[in-house]
Design an enzyme around this catalytic site. Structure first.
Site, PDB file in Angstrom:
ATOM      1  N   GLU A   1      55.640  41.168  40.506  1.00  0.00           N
ATOM      2  CA  GLU A   1      56.684  42.361  41.146  1.00  0.00           C
ATOM      3  C   GLU A   1      57.822  43.437  40.872  1.00  0.00           C
ATOM      4  O   GLU A   1      57.980  44.792  40.741  1.00  0.00           O
ATOM      5  CB  GLU A   1      56.611  42.251  42.511  1.00  0.00           C
ATOM      6  CG  GLU A   1      56.272  41.701  43.378  1.00  0.00           C
ATOM      7  CD  GLU A   1      56.048  40.666  44.566  1.00  0.00           C
ATOM      8  OE1 GLU A   1      57.527  41.137  45.229  1.00  0.00           O
ATOM      9  OE2 GLU A   1      54.991  41.262  45.623  1.00  0.00           O
TER      10      GLU A   1
ATOM     11  N   SER B   1      56.448  32.566  20.956  1.00  0.00           N
ATOM     12  CA  SER B   1      54.865  32.999  21.080  1.00  0.00           C
ATOM     13  C   SER B   1      53.714  32.796  20.119  1.00  0.00           C
ATOM     14  O   SER B   1      52.869  33.081  20.543  1.00  0.00           O
ATOM     15  CB  SER B   1      54.550  34.335  21.230  1.00  0.00           C
ATOM     16  OG  SER B   1      55.650  35.389  22.391  1.00  0.00           O
TER      17      SER B   1
ATOM     18  N   HIS C   1      46.560  38.603  31.944  1.00  0.00           N
ATOM     19  CA  HIS C   1      47.383  37.704  30.877  1.00  0.00           C
ATOM     20  C   HIS C   1      48.512  37.628  30.997  1.00  0.00           C
ATOM     21  O   HIS C   1      49.246  36.838  30.643  1.00  0.00           O
ATOM     22  CB  HIS C   1      46.543  38.537  29.659  1.00  0.00           C
ATOM     23  CG  HIS C   1      47.049  37.553  27.904  1.00  0.00           C
ATOM     24  ND1 HIS C   1      47.406  35.917  27.388  1.00  0.00           N
ATOM     25  CD2 HIS C   1      48.033  38.332  27.665  1.00  0.00           C
ATOM     26  CE1 HIS C   1      47.401  36.339  26.925  1.00  0.00           C
ATOM     27  NE2 HIS C   1      48.651  37.049  26.414  1.00  0.00           N
ATOM     28  N   SER C   2      49.099  38.684  31.103  1.00  0.00           N
ATOM     29  CA  SER C   2      50.456  39.711  31.411  1.00  0.00           C
ATOM     30  C   SER C   2      50.276  40.564  31.836  1.00  0.00           C
ATOM     31  O   SER C   2      49.109  41.108  32.454  1.00  0.00           O
ATOM     32  CB  SER C   2      51.226  39.543  29.479  1.00  0.00           C
ATOM     33  OG  SER C   2      50.723  40.965  29.351  1.00  0.00           O
TER      34      SER C   2
END
Length: 473
Positions: free
Chosen positions: A165, A251, A365-366
């Protein structure tokens, strides 16, 4: 889909994702009989046998996984002359007159998936009725450990919701959640020792929660302030902790690390060649490594059916000579039991193990993704409600009389309050100095980096509106 690796220190250690153990290279001594040939690198234990290769050098027998014969049929066994064969490096190979190709993986006879709890949180009893099978299904966990697992899964849920959020409000640049996969990181961490080195992928913050990483430390990293251990140089959710033996998330999902006499838990990208090289390397050197594949069905928008034709990842272990198991990743007890057993195998027997967890990425996913564009809502909803790992484990702890609704409300309320306070404090904390961009690589900063640093300062002075005003120059 992602992989994690666990390493263990002699007798007590394990770790997560992209990490392989390398043996001390030793020379000297005889290998078999009274021959005085030097041992090759990566010398193994006394009980390891060796054989003479076609070129005349001494070689160690190949690492052997559990005996499962997928190559022969009844006809082969009948028609093969087992007194004849080829003494080939790695073991004896029998001859056959049957021209049979090894078939591809069958979709009708897939590797079964180990679980302890059904979708309603009830322990599944073995249908075989024998005592050994019944004992294997018993939850090997204490009340204290079970409750801690549940609490950390709930805290992870709340943390994901609030940070997500915050990103949507523009307060964070990026975030991704572990929704639907909470059991894997938390319950696997519970089966480890705090000394076990973890090399994680980015959807694994439950390991840090279990080990005591505070909500303020999570917030500092996501906001990239001066208290962030990465000094603001990493994207949000790329956590790391030296103190907690948790390598910083990277990543780029495929790389290898070397470690001396430790056991490792490894996470890696299946589609990268380094994953296959890593499995083979660990098998050949008999490294005490636990590879964990969190198979959540998706690689961003690419379904697993478009990534490979084999029966998932578990069969790769057998192909490389590694003991492997497939586990229900939404069953916290199954996760705990399997990693606990895999850790014991790796430490006590000094060999690698592969664990494939079947789960589902319920979230996008993101924050840069909208998964409803490539998968149906009813599929997402099914896994979110029916297969929810947190709800399933809650039913089990409540069924044991260890948890109730009042404790649930208090935990969620307290976690939310603590996290909001942590976010407010992290937002108020100043950013790292600009010079931190150029530190921690060289012992002494080279001249070219000093020149770049000065050039950047000059550019910021000429164009101040194009750069954040809260970064000390």
């Amino acid at each position: 889909m992602a992989f994690r690796v666990i390493t263990m220190k002699s007798g007590a250690m394990m770790a997560t994702a992209r990490y392989l153990t390398r043996r001390n290279m030793t020379h000297g001594g005889s290998c078999c009989g009274n021959h005085h040939h030097h041992h090759p690198p990566f010398e193994r234990k006394k009980q390891q046998s060796c054989s003479r290769s076609l070129s005349g050098f001494w070689r160690f027998n190949s690492t052997k996984a559990s005996a499962v014969d997928v190559y022969s049929s009844d006809e082969d066994v009948t028609n093969t002359n087992h007194h004849q064969g080829l003494d080939f490096p790695g073991g004896h190979v029998s001859y056959t007159h049957s021209l049979n190709f090894i078939s591809k993986s069958s979709t009708q006879n897939r590797v079964p998936c180990y679980r302890v709890l059904d979708d309603n949180g009830v322990v599944i009893r073995s249908s075989s009725g024998d005592l050994e099978s019944q004992l294997q299904q018993q939850p090997l966990i204490s009340q204290q450990t079970a409750l801690k697992i549940y609490r950390e899964m709930v805290r992870l849920q709340v943390m994901d919701t609030i940070f997500y959020e915050a990103q949507r409000q523009g307060r964070l640049s990026f975030y991704l959640t572990s929704t639907g996969e909470e059991a894997i990181s938390v319950a696997s961490a519970a089966a480890l020792s705090s000394d076990d080195v973890v090399m994680p992928q980015y959807r694994e913050p439950g390991v840090l929660l279990w080990r005591g990483f505070s909500l303020r430390e999570f917030a500092d990293q996501c906001f990239g302030n001066k208290d962030d251990y990465g000094k603001g140089r990493q994207m949000p959710i790329h956590y790391g902790s030296n103190k907690l033996n948790y390598f910083t998330v990277s990543s780029p999902l495929a790389f290898e690390e070397a470690c001396m006499t430790q056991l490792l838990l490894c996470l890696n990208s299946y589609l990268q060649g380094d994953f296959h090289a890593g499995l083979n390397f660990a098998a050949v050197t008999e490294s005490p490594v636990v590879f964990v594949c969190r198979n959540n069905g998706w690689a961003i928008s690419t379904n697993v059916s478009e990534q490979f034709r084999s029966d998932g990842i578990v069969v790769k272990g057998q192909a490389y000579g590694i003991d492997s198991i497939r586990v229900d990743g939404n069953d916290a007890l199954a996760v705990y039991n399997s990693i606990r057993a895999a850790r014991q195998m790796a430490v006590n027997q000094g060999k690698p193990v592969l664990v494939e967890f079947l789960t589902y990425r319920v979230g996008h996913h993101s924050t840069s993704d909208d998964s409803t564009k490539y998968r149906p809502m009813d599929e997402i909803e099914h896994w979110k409600v029916t297969r929810n790992p947190v709800s399933r484990f809650r039913k089990w702890v409540e069924g044991n009389g260890w948890w109730n609704e009042d404790e649930e409300s208090e935990l969620r309320s307290a976690t939310r309050k603590q996290l909001l306070q942590a976010i407010q404090a992290a937002e108020r904390t100043e950013k790292p100095f600009l010079e931190e961009m150029f530190t921690d690589v060289y012992d002494e900063t080279p001249s070219n980096l000093r020149e770049q640093q000065e050039q950047l300062r000059e550019i910021i002075k000429r164009h101040p509106k194009d750069y954040p005003s809260d970064i000390p120059v």
